[in-house]
Design an enzyme around this catalytic site. Sequence first.
Site, mmCIF file in Angstrom:
data_model
loop_
_atom_site.group_PDB
_atom_site.id
_atom_site.type_symbol
_atom_site.label_atom_id
_atom_site.label_comp_id
_atom_site.label_asym_id
_atom_site.label_seq_id
_atom_site.Cartn_x
_atom_site.Cartn_y
_atom_site.Cartn_z
ATOM 1 N N GLU A 1 33.650 18.644 46.024
ATOM 2 C CA GLU A 1 33.249 18.301 47.386
ATOM 3 C C GLU A 1 33.847 19.317 48.340
ATOM 4 O OE1 GLU A 1 34.841 14.396 47.816
ATOM 5 O OE2 GLU A 1 36.858 15.101 48.297
ATOM 6 N N GLU B 1 29.140 10.341 39.257
ATOM 7 C CA GLU B 1 29.066 11.606 38.551
ATOM 8 C C GLU B 1 29.920 11.541 37.287
ATOM 9 O OE1 GLU B 1 30.515 14.437 41.339
ATOM 10 O OE2 GLU B 1 32.618 13.943 41.024
ATOM 11 N N GLU C 1 36.723 21.833 47.101
ATOM 12 C CA GLU C 1 37.460 21.289 45.969
ATOM 13 C C GLU C 1 36.675 21.469 44.673
ATOM 14 O OE1 GLU C 1 38.718 17.310 46.710
ATOM 15 O OE2 GLU C 1 39.948 17.886 48.425
ATOM 16 N N LYS D 1 28.699 13.533 50.516
ATOM 17 C CA LYS D 1 28.976 14.109 49.199
ATOM 18 C C LYS D 1 27.704 14.321 48.377
ATOM 19 C CE LYS D 1 33.325 13.954 50.235
ATOM 20 N NZ LYS D 1 33.223 13.441 51.602
#
Length: 667
Positions: A288, A200, A275, A116
């Site tokens: 991701e 994040e 996504e 990721k």
Amino acid sequence: MIKKILIANRGEIACRVIRTAKKMGIATVAVYSDADRDALHAREADEAVHIGPAPSSQSYIVIDNILDAIRQTGADAVHPGYGFLSENAAFAAALEKEGVAFIGPPVRAIEAMGDKITSKKLAAEAGVSTVPGHMGLIADADEAVKISGEIGYPVMIKASAGGGGKGMRIAWNDIEAREGFQSSKNEAKSSFGDDRIFIEKFVTQPRHIEIQVLGDKHGSVLYLGERECSIQRRNQKVIEEAPSPFLDPATRKAMGEQAVALAKAVGYYSAGTVEFIVDGNRNFYFLEMNTRLQVEHPVTELITGIDLVEQMIRVASGEKLVFGQDDVKLNGWAIESRLYAEDPYRNFLPSIGRLARYRPPVEGKAADGSVVRNDTGVFEGGEISMYYDPMVAKLCAWAPDRLSAVDAMARALDDFEVEGIGHNLPFLSAVMQQDRFREGRLTTAYIAEEFPDGFQGVEPDVASARVLAAVATLVNQVLQERAVQISGTIGNHRRVVAKDWVVRFGDTELAVTLETGAEGVSIRFADGTALSTAGTFVPGATHARFTIGGEPIGVKIDLVGSAIRLRWRGMDIRAHVRSARVAALALMMPKKLPPDTSKMLLCPMPGVVTMIAVSEGETVEAGQALATVEAMKMENILRAERRGTVKRVAVTAGASLAVDELIMEFE
């Protein structure tokens, strides 16, 4: 063309791949652990190979075990499904070395997008909008707290190799950041064998919308519309739909083109999903890329008519896509409800046990044009174990428009019978009736906002109470008439079944009269209103269909002592149908009080105690962590409800507990 596919997975997705492979005339091989020896996927495949003990870390995610199964069976291709090894680059590389086709993307794409942190950097380089955050690895909890403060709360703590909601936590302060970091690391290591974590910014009021991409090995990459996946619980999707009720054509096109650009940037082929988080102004940010088939792929198949598993197999065989972007048309609306072995009345904690009853609704096209599809990997009498994901089935409904699809889903949920385990069918049914859901006003906080105190079931409103009272009266009438037939006559007198009754459930009491006329049977209430009825109940049946007041309904029915238990649209009632005299006497009966467990910490689910955080004699504060229980690969921290002193700790770390088993007592 590929001749034999080994499915390196289990349960529902393994059965799904087997179904398409058989349609294509391709032989299949299932793999199974000790816990899955009698599983449906092992029965449905042409061959089945045992690969180890129940824990996935000793079976389904052991690459050498899968390779041994391939050599034993001569499979020339592997479909990984989702989860387990589906996004493991080392596994794809091992297959390539073995000369076996991987029904998925190239190794380089898995490496780039499966991580990721790396994927976000590549997305930014490809011109894809990304969420602010810290993309570097985080050493410990102290650094996680520091970074979270710099980004600004709330933040999302995520496993770099994560997926399916595992290894994810939202933190709103330093304490939650510290705890969430450690829990995410533990879950990530247990689920993926990789405990790297990144952080994040958590976008408030977000929608989770993803784009399905499909590419071949000849440079063609398309997007097949979007899926709305905003209704989530613990970061795990619960209800999905396609298309999204929020996107306009311009946003859909922009998101699709960015998804394709990212896929092309890493040389992607096969099926994959990009996504995005979308805010209230339709600004979207890359979240991701999942380099595999998604759990919710059926809704895309239902609105496009494209079998994604078939396309993955054809791409892996080297075939070109036979359609282009302009050929992709979105037709109608599809909704997917994930049936989980989780008890919604216990904060959705996992449930295990035997499926004493498992009877899905009838699949296929209905008279009104709607379609029902149920993807599953279980059967009546089968066992739901603690070792794997709690998803039991994926129920899908398609119709020409969204509200018709919602109504079709509601009917299908009413017809779905599951007994023996805790499950979320009542919750799913409840959501289908909510105005906010029906209007498409969704965010990832939907469940938290609509059910702030957890799910306690649906209380019948006036109209629903009358419907349930009518059904209870009809069921009672059948039982009474059956009793008369059995008892016969006494002397010259034959017992006559009464027409006047009092129906009581909860605090609701309704006087009813069953009337039979030229137009059929109706139920009349004390205020003079009446509901026409049609349909009947067969003694011993656990489900019945009626038409009440002109509306067709399906109701689950159980006889519990003298009560008639009815379950419909998230409501679960126990109705007593009595004569007026007996009803009056019943009100005088004392109520049985539940036992006092206020000074006990009971295990809320079947699971393994991984940590006891306090000791006997210790004073604890409200909110303090007391113990951690793990089940179905999810850690659950149990906390003190109020200040108190630990009197006795009844178990130790490593203990396997049943639901409601004592963990500790307080003074």
